[in-house]
Design a protein around this motif. Structure first.
Motif, PDB file in Angstrom:
ATOM      1  N   LYS A  98     -94.037 -43.954 -68.789  1.00 43.34           N
ATOM      2  CA  LYS A  98     -94.304 -42.622 -68.242  1.00 43.34           C
ATOM      3  C   LYS A  98     -95.800 -42.374 -68.183  1.00 43.34           C
ATOM      4  O   LYS A  98     -96.495 -42.480 -69.197  1.00 43.34           O
ATOM      5  N   VAL A  99     -96.289 -42.046 -67.020  1.00 46.05           N
ATOM      6  CA  VAL A  99     -97.707 -41.738 -66.874  1.00 46.05           C
ATOM      7  C   VAL A  99     -97.821 -40.283 -66.426  1.00 46.05           C
ATOM      8  O   VAL A  99     -97.315 -39.911 -65.367  1.00 46.05           O
ATOM      9  N   PHE A 100     -98.473 -39.476 -67.273  1.00 43.16           N
ATOM     10  CA  PHE A 100     -98.616 -38.046 -66.954  1.00 43.16           C
ATOM     11  C   PHE A 100     -99.934 -37.779 -66.245  1.00 43.16           C
ATOM     12  O   PHE A 100    -100.999 -38.127 -66.762  1.00 43.16           O
ATOM     13  N   PHE A 101     -99.861 -37.149 -65.085  1.00 43.76           N
ATOM     14  CA  PHE A 101    -101.091 -36.752 -64.395  1.00 43.76           C
ATOM     15  C   PHE A 101    -101.498 -35.343 -64.831  1.00 43.76           C
ATOM     16  O   PHE A 101    -102.669 -35.018 -64.943  1.00 43.76           O
ATOM     17  N   THR A 102    -100.489 -34.494 -65.022  1.00 43.75           N
ATOM     18  CA  THR A 102    -100.718 -33.176 -65.626  1.00 43.75           C
ATOM     19  C   THR A 102     -99.649 -33.051 -66.717  1.00 43.75           C
ATOM     20  O   THR A 102     -98.924 -34.006 -66.978  1.00 43.75           O
ATOM     21  N   ASP A 103     -99.521 -31.877 -67.320  1.00 44.24           N
ATOM     22  CA  ASP A 103     -98.511 -31.690 -68.366  1.00 44.24           C
ATOM     23  C   ASP A 103     -97.092 -31.915 -67.850  1.00 44.24           C
ATOM     24  O   ASP A 103     -96.200 -32.281 -68.602  1.00 44.24           O
TER      25      ASP A 103
END
Ligand SMILES: [Zn+2]
Length: 215
Positions: A98-103
């Motif tokens: 999982k790669v989060f760009f924002t919350d």
């Protein structure tokens, strides 16, 4: 403490992978099996197990003892015998994909397969502000899902142009986060202990990556 004997004629990694890819595809007769569907580390493990069954249960690696004795390296040749059944893959946590760009917004990556992983070295050296075509295609290919809050989109169901557009608009920071994912992809590894027969030094060797298991 140890140095591998590097043979000048060693195949480069992509040649090794291409040869192995063909070997595995030819060995597995299960209908519908496609070697391209395997994650790179499953492919590596499978290859090593096929090799154990067909050639030998052990891999011998030649090293030289570099432990210093009276100010000079010992230089004793050492043969490390690695039991293939002891080679493992340190599987990452599920959440590593999982790669989060924002919350709330981000992507779930798929591990690259054996064909895709060949493109990674060149991808890792490309600069983030000049995203080259190869890197662009690689990222697009490896995104499994895009999530936005509660909504999850399966990348296979999103039109290709939309996915390309999405990747094209990633910020440098987003790109760096994806880069981190690619650098953490696991590989086959083994830990071997060997005492030098000459100086007695006790070596602990970590061998990692499929090509490291072959001289
Ligand atoms: Zn030694």
């Amino acid at each position: 403490m140890l140095m591998a004997n590097v043979d000048g004629t060693k195949m480069d990694d992509s040649e090794v992978y291409e040869t192995l890819r063909q070997v595995i595809q030819n060995c597995i007769l299960t209908e519908g099996f496609n070697v391209e569907d395997l994650a790179s580390f499953d492919f590596e493990l499978l290859f090593l197990h096929l090799r154990a069954k067909s050639i030998s249960e052990t891999v011998a690696l030649n090293y030289v003892c570099t432990n210093e004795v009276d100010g000079a390296p010992c230089n004793q040749p050492l043969e490390l015998n690695i039991d293939i059944s002891k080679i493992t893959v340190q599987r990452p946590d599920k959440d590593d994909r999982k790669v989060f760009f924002t919350d709330t917004l981000g992507v779930i990556m798929n591990y690259p397969n054996v064909t895709t992983i060949k493109k990674i070295p060149q991808f890792l050296t490309s600069r983030s502000d000049t995203l080259n075509e190869g890197a662009f295609a690689l990222i697009t290919e490896c995104i499994g899902f895009v999530f936005d809050g509660e909504k999850i989109h399966d990348a296979r169901e999103v039109p290709k142009e939309e996915m390309e557009d999405f990747v094209e608009h990633l910020s440098t920071q987003d790109y760096e986060k994806i880069l981190t994912f690619f650098t953490k992809i696991p590989s086959v590894r083994a830990r071997v202990e060997k005492a030098c027969s000459k100086c007695g030094f006790s070596h602990v060797v970590e061998v990692e990556g499929l090509t490291s298991f072959f001289d």
